[in-house]
Design a protein around this motif. Structure first.
Motif, PDB file in Angstrom:
ATOM      1  N   TYR A 141     112.348   1.465  35.084  1.00 40.32           N
ATOM      2  CA  TYR A 141     112.266   2.356  36.249  1.00 40.32           C
ATOM      3  C   TYR A 141     113.433   2.125  37.198  1.00 40.32           C
ATOM      4  N   ASN A 142     114.059   3.225  37.613  1.00 36.09           N
ATOM      5  CA  ASN A 142     115.201   3.183  38.521  1.00 36.09           C
ATOM      6  C   ASN A 142     114.805   3.832  39.849  1.00 36.09           C
ATOM      7  N   PRO A 143     114.526   3.042  40.888  1.00 33.76           N
ATOM      8  CA  PRO A 143     114.118   3.634  42.166  1.00 33.76           C
ATOM      9  C   PRO A 143     115.223   4.411  42.858  1.00 33.76           C
ATOM     10  N   ALA A 144     116.475   4.250  42.395  1.00 30.51           N
ATOM     11  CA  ALA A 144     117.594   4.994  42.975  1.00 30.51           C
ATOM     12  C   ALA A 144     117.872   6.287  42.219  1.00 30.51           C
ATOM     13  N   SER A 145     116.968   6.686  41.344  1.00 32.71           N
ATOM     14  CA  SER A 145     117.145   7.919  40.585  1.00 32.71           C
ATOM     15  C   SER A 145     117.293   9.124  41.500  1.00 32.71           C
ATOM     16  N   VAL A 146     118.115  10.078  41.080  1.00 36.39           N
ATOM     17  CA  VAL A 146     118.263  11.341  41.801  1.00 36.39           C
ATOM     18  C   VAL A 146     116.915  12.036  41.962  1.00 36.39           C
ATOM     19  N   LEU A 147     116.031  11.868  40.989  1.00 37.73           N
ATOM     20  CA  LEU A 147     114.770  12.600  41.003  1.00 37.73           C
ATOM     21  C   LEU A 147     113.779  12.078  42.036  1.00 37.73           C
ATOM     22  N   VAL A 148     113.948  10.852  42.498  1.00 34.26           N
ATOM     23  CA  VAL A 148     112.985  10.291  43.462  1.00 34.26           C
ATOM     24  C   VAL A 148     112.996  11.067  44.776  1.00 34.26           C
ATOM     25  N   PRO A 149     114.143  11.204  45.470  1.00 34.60           N
ATOM     26  CA  PRO A 149     114.116  11.984  46.716  1.00 34.60           C
ATOM     27  C   PRO A 149     113.831  13.462  46.495  1.00 34.60           C
ATOM     28  N   VAL A 150     114.187  14.005  45.323  1.00 38.77           N
ATOM     29  CA  VAL A 150     113.882  15.408  45.038  1.00 38.77           C
ATOM     30  C   VAL A 150     112.373  15.625  45.070  1.00 38.77           C
ATOM     31  N   ALA A 151     111.622  14.692  44.498  1.00 38.60           N
ATOM     32  CA  ALA A 151     110.162  14.793  44.510  1.00 38.60           C
ATOM     33  C   ALA A 151     109.598  14.454  45.881  1.00 38.60           C
ATOM     34  N   ARG A 152     110.169  13.476  46.531  1.00 39.98           N
ATOM     35  CA  ARG A 152     109.599  12.964  47.778  1.00 39.98           C
ATOM     36  C   ARG A 152     109.654  13.982  48.911  1.00 39.98           C
ATOM     37  N   VAL A 153     110.738  14.733  49.010  1.00 37.65           N
ATOM     38  CA  VAL A 153     110.837  15.702  50.105  1.00 37.65           C
ATOM     39  C   VAL A 153     109.819  16.823  49.948  1.00 37.65           C
ATOM     40  N   GLU A 154     109.191  16.920  48.772  1.00 42.52           N
ATOM     41  CA  GLU A 154     108.150  17.913  48.543  1.00 42.52           C
ATOM     42  C   GLU A 154     106.762  17.365  48.842  1.00 42.52           C
ATOM     43  N   GLY A 155     106.696  16.173  49.444  1.00 43.37           N
ATOM     44  CA  GLY A 155     105.413  15.599  49.836  1.00 43.37           C
ATOM     45  C   GLY A 155     104.799  14.684  48.805  1.00 43.37           C
ATOM     46  N   LEU A 156     105.528  14.370  47.739  1.00 50.45           N
ATOM     47  CA  LEU A 156     104.998  13.489  46.700  1.00 50.45           C
ATOM     48  C   LEU A 156     105.319  12.035  47.046  1.00 50.45           C
ATOM     49  N   GLY A 157     104.288  11.192  46.976  1.00 50.08           N
ATOM     50  CA  GLY A 157     104.477   9.791  47.341  1.00 50.08           C
ATOM     51  C   GLY A 157     104.270   8.820  46.213  1.00 50.08           C
ATOM     52  N   PHE A 158     103.608   9.252  45.130  1.00 46.43           N
ATOM     53  CA  PHE A 158     103.436   8.357  43.981  1.00 46.43           C
ATOM     54  C   PHE A 158     103.276   9.165  42.713  1.00 46.43           C
ATOM     55  N   THR A 159     103.572   8.528  41.590  1.00 50.23           N
ATOM     56  CA  THR A 159     103.467   9.183  40.293  1.00 50.23           C
ATOM     57  C   THR A 159     103.067   8.149  39.259  1.00 50.23           C
ATOM     58  N   LEU A 160     102.568   8.620  38.136  1.00 52.32           N
ATOM     59  CA  LEU A 160     102.245   7.741  37.015  1.00 52.32           C
ATOM     60  C   LEU A 160     103.348   7.857  35.985  1.00 52.32           C
ATOM     61  N   LEU A 161     104.107   6.776  35.807  1.00 55.28           N
ATOM     62  CA  LEU A 161     105.133   6.763  34.777  1.00 55.28           C
ATOM     63  C   LEU A 161     104.473   6.685  33.417  1.00 55.28           C
ATOM     64  N   ALA A 162     104.910   7.534  32.505  1.00 51.93           N
ATOM     65  CA  ALA A 162     104.283   7.617  31.190  1.00 51.93           C
ATOM     66  C   ALA A 162     105.235   7.149  30.102  1.00 51.93           C
ATOM     67  N   ALA A 163     104.679   6.459  29.106  1.00 48.20           N
ATOM     68  CA  ALA A 163     105.405   6.197  27.870  1.00 48.20           C
ATOM     69  C   ALA A 163     105.206   7.409  26.967  1.00 48.20           C
ATOM     70  N   GLY A 164     106.298   7.992  26.515  1.00 48.27           N
ATOM     71  CA  GLY A 164     106.211   9.162  25.658  1.00 48.27           C
ATOM     72  C   GLY A 164     106.146   8.789  24.189  1.00 48.27           C
ATOM     73  N   SER A 165     105.561   9.656  23.390  1.00 51.77           N
ATOM     74  CA  SER A 165     105.445   9.406  21.958  1.00 51.77           C
ATOM     75  C   SER A 165     106.816   9.523  21.309  1.00 51.77           C
ATOM     76  N   GLY A 166     107.315   8.407  20.788  1.00 50.25           N
ATOM     77  CA  GLY A 166     108.550   8.429  20.037  1.00 50.25           C
ATOM     78  C   GLY A 166     108.229   8.599  18.561  1.00 50.25           C
ATOM     79  N   LYS A 167     108.012   7.456  17.865  1.00 50.95           N
ATOM     80  CA  LYS A 167     107.618   7.505  16.462  1.00 50.95           C
ATOM     81  C   LYS A 167     106.231   6.929  16.252  1.00 50.95           C
ATOM     82  N   SER A 168     105.451   6.854  17.328  1.00 43.47           N
ATOM     83  CA  SER A 168     104.086   6.347  17.216  1.00 43.47           C
ATOM     84  C   SER A 168     103.177   7.131  18.145  1.00 43.47           C
ATOM     85  N   PHE A 169     101.949   7.386  17.694  1.00 43.68           N
ATOM     86  CA  PHE A 169     101.002   8.063  18.569  1.00 43.68           C
ATOM     87  C   PHE A 169     100.468   7.110  19.628  1.00 43.68           C
ATOM     88  N   VAL A 170     100.673   5.797  19.446  1.00 46.33           N
ATOM     89  CA  VAL A 170     100.414   4.810  20.501  1.00 46.33           C
ATOM     90  C   VAL A 170     101.750   4.586  21.201  1.00 46.33           C
TER      91      VAL A 170
END
Length: 445
Positions: A141-170
């Motif tokens: 996780y990169n807290p300096a990501s461009v996407l953090v302030p983009v989301a935050r100015v819209e009133g978002l304060g927290f999110t659930l980071l997800a692991a995406g399915s690569g080559k496993s359904f787990v």
């Protein structure tokens, strides 16, 4: 701009070229600068006066109410509060004040340009032993990501980071992060699993095999399969991680849509005594009473109303309302590019309300419900004395996208209401020059 990052265009594929140049060549360093400077000191405090306070908690909605914040914490909620010495006052004028909103299940801070592989860290693709529940995306996780302030100015304060399915359904683990520049997740981790047709190619081309493999992994984690078995699916670290979730430490978040698969999931969770949550759940309404009885929260895509695939034949815009009526705790997430469009989660809640979900339940689905479901409800998600001062003052109804966040406070700090997008907007909308174009388009001496 203090510097420009040189990007080799040949490494950017397809439509990622324009996005990559817009975000990277204009300087990711600008995003970090948009986060840190200008934060108010939480020690100073603030008194938000005369607001319509939507607590998202037992107190419900409080009109003409003040909220006192000191030391990053909500110290008092009531009418006619006095500002202590040194505490600034913000006059709300009756406008809505809510907890900071949940941004859904996303990759915010795990990706910058989805088409540029070096900027994407949300999936694991190993050939030799693909089932690795110990994989934890929060380490990237990169807290300096461009996407953090983009989301935050819209009133978002927290999110659930997800692991995406690569080559496993787990897929692996993720966790809740606050969009305040903090580097580390809060609360317990979540384990992400994908079931149904979308994961069939990751499990022998049959959804039936998913349950066979899950049962074997459970047997390994509980010591019923020798660690040195040549047919073992899990590493020793993977066994330890899965054992924690089997012991109730954190949610297993399952991406699943078809009612038949959800039925099997509820049976599996009851048999193994594990805490699960459903993400997607296009046909979850068909099993609403059973889901409610099992106390399984559902993160719905409230815009799913068409049979986009054979697992979503029963999709309906009334999904959230029908689930809530049966007693299910409903929150929201979205399909597609949720990270770059996290702000649309308000639209999901608003559409659910337009299709029968009570307004209060819509707000709870963006605040208290996900916080409680993900094990952080004792700190965030409601406006109450002793909770973190994660607040948003809105121009109007937050579930109506015509309104915007006027000011966001996270941990009592007033967040800068700017992002890379607002900076680009302002840059290209400045006054017109002699050539009839904004100054940013002017070239030459």
């Amino acid at each position: 701009m203090s510097r420009v990052l040189a990007i080799a265009p040949r490494r950017l594929r397809g439509g990622a070229l324009a996005t990559g140049l817009a975000l990277l060549a204009l300087g990711l360093a600008g995003a970090a600068g948009a986060q840190a400077p200008g934060f108010s000191d939480p020690g100073q405090g603030v008194l938000i006066r005369n607001a319509t306070v939507h607590t998202a908690g037992p107190q419900g909605t409080l009109r003409n109410t003040d909220v006192l914040v000191q030391g990053g914490t909500i110290r008092a909620v009531g009418a006619g509060l006095s500002a202590p010495a040194g505490v600034a006052t913000v006059e709300a004028g009756g406008r809505p004040l809510t907890p900071a909103l949940f941004g859904g299940i996303t990759d915010i801070g795990l990706e910058e340009v989805s088409g540029e592989e070096p900027t994407v860290d949300g999936e694991l693709s190993l050939e030799d032993q693909p089932v690795r529940p110990e994989f934890d995306v929060t380490l990237a996780y990169n807290p300096a990501s461009v996407l953090v302030p983009v989301a935050r100015v819209e009133g978002l304060g927290f999110t659930l980071l997800a692991a995406g399915s690569g080559k496993s359904f787990v897929a692996g683990q993720g966790g809740v992060v606050r969009l305040d520049g903090s580097a580390d997740p809060i609360g317990p981790r979540a384990l992400f699993i994908r079931l149904g047709a979308g994961a069939a190619n990751l499990s022998g081309k049959s959804r039936a095999a998913q349950w066979m493999l899950l049962d074997q992994m459970v047997a390994e984690a509980r010591g019923r399969v020798p660690a040195d078995s040549p047919h073992a699916l899990l590493t020793p670290a993977g066994r330890a991680v899965l054992a924690r979730f089997l012991g109730g430490q954190g949610r297993i978040v399952v991406k699943v849509d078809r009612a038949a698969d959800i039925r099997q999931l509820l049976r599996w969770a009851a048999r193994e005594n594990v805490r699960v949550a459903i993400a997607g759940g296009a046909e979850a309404w068909q099993l609403a009473p059973q889901i409610a009885q099992a106390r399984v929260p559902v993160f719905v895509d409230a815009l799913a109303d068409l049979p986009g695939n054979f697992d979503q034949i029963g999709a309906t815009l009334r999904n959230a309302a029908l689930l809530q009526q049966a007693g299910v705790e409903v929150s929201f997430t979205q399909a597609g590019d949720a990270s770059h469009n996290a702000r649309k989660v308000r639209q999901l809640a608003g559409n659910a309300v337009a299709n029968g979900l009570p307004w209060e339940a819509g707000l709870a689905g963006l605040t208290s419900v996900p916080a409680q479901a993900l094990g952080v409800g004792d700190r965030i998600g409601t406006i109450a004395v002793g909770r973190s001062a994660d607040l948003v003052l809105w121009t109007g109804d937050p579930l109506d996208v015509i309104n915007t966040a006027e000011q966001v406070w996270l941990g009592g700090r007033a967040m800068p209401m700017r992002s890379r997008q607002t900076e680009l907007r302002d840059r290209y909308l400045r006054g017109v020059g002699e050539n009839g174009l904004p100054p940013a388009y002017t070239h030459g001496p």
